[in-house]
Design an enzyme around this catalytic site. Structure first.
Site, short mmCIF file in Angstrom:
data_model
loop_
_atom_site.label_atom_id
_atom_site.label_comp_id
_atom_site.label_asym_id
_atom_site.label_seq_id
_atom_site.Cartn_x
_atom_site.Cartn_y
_atom_site.Cartn_z
N VAL A 1 0.88 -1.17 0.00
CA VAL A 1 0.00 0.00 0.00
C VAL A 1 0.91 1.22 0.00
CG1 VAL A 1 -1.73 1.31 1.30
CG2 VAL A 1 -1.86 -1.20 1.22
N TYR B 1 1.19 -7.33 11.09
CA TYR B 1 0.79 -8.72 10.92
C TYR B 1 0.45 -9.37 12.25
CZ TYR B 1 2.75 -8.10 6.23
OH TYR B 1 3.03 -7.65 4.97
N ASN C 1 11.70 -5.30 8.71
CA ASN C 1 10.48 -4.55 8.44
C ASN C 1 9.55 -4.58 9.66
OD1 ASN C 1 8.28 -3.28 7.35
ND2 ASN C 1 8.27 -4.48 5.46
#
Length: 162
Positions: A92, A136, A129
Site C-alpha cells: 500500500v 501482521y 520490516n
C-alpha cells in the site's frame, strides 16, 4: 456474495496491470532491491490473464486510483490435504498506510480461503520490516521462526536443472 471490503478492494483487472507493476517497483524500492525487480507489464499480464493463469491479485482503490495490491498464488499443504494462498506481494502506498487498506487486502484473501476451504494464508516479511511485522501480529498472524526459507536462482538453478 458481497463482502464488506468490496468498496475499496477488488480483484485485479487487465486495466490495472501498469499500476500494479508500478506498485511492485515501489515495493522493491522500499525493500532496497529495486535493481532486482525485472517485472514488465507484459509478464504480469500473462501471469494474471494468460491461458493458464497461476498468479492472482487484488487491488485497493482510493478515488478511482489503484494505491495498493496483493499478488498471490496457490500452494498446497500435504499434511492438511488442501490448498492455501501464498501472498507474494502486499503493498500500500505510504500516503494510504494506516487507512485500513492493507487489512482489507488481507481480509479479501482470508475470505477467499474461507470460501474455498483453503487451510492457510502465508507470506514472508523481511526481518528488518518492523512496521509490517507489528501490523501482521496485530491481526493474529504468527511468525514461523523455526523455518528457514531457501531459494535457488541463477546459475545454481541452471546447473541443477541441466
Amino acid at each position: 456474495m458481497t463482502q464488506w471490503w468490496t468498496n475499496r478492494v477488488r480483484r485485479v483487472e487487465p486495466g490495472d496491470v501498469e499500476a500494479v507493476v508500478g506498485l511492485v517497483r515501489e515495493l522493491a524500492e522500499y525493500e532496497k532491491a529495486l535493481d532486482q525487480c525485472l517485472l514488465t507489464p507484459e509478464q504480469l499480464r500473462t501471469a494474471l490473464f494468460g491461458e493458464a493463469p497461476a498468479l492472482f491479485g487484488h487491488v485497493a482503490e482510493v478515488d478511482g486510483a489503484v494505491v495498493g495490491c496483493a499478488l498471490w498464488f496457490l500452494n498446497f499443504s500435504t499434511w492438511e490435504g488442501v490448498h492455501g494462498i501464498y501472498l507474494e506481494d502486499l503493498y500500500v502506498q505510504p500516503a494510504h498506510r494506516g487507512s485500513g487498506l492493507g487489512r482489507e487486502l488481507l481480509a479479501a484473501l482470508a475470505a477467499t480461503c474461507v470460501e474455498r476451504g483453503y487451510a492457510r494464508l502465508e507470506w514472508s516479511v523481511l526481518d528488518w520490516n518492523e512496521p509490517s511485522i507489528g501490523f501482521y501480529r496485530s491481526i493474529g498472524a504468527v511468525s514461523m521462526d523455526e523455518w528457514t526459507t531457501f531459494r535457488l536462482t541463477g546459475q545454481p538453478l541452471a546447473s541443477l536443472g541441466a
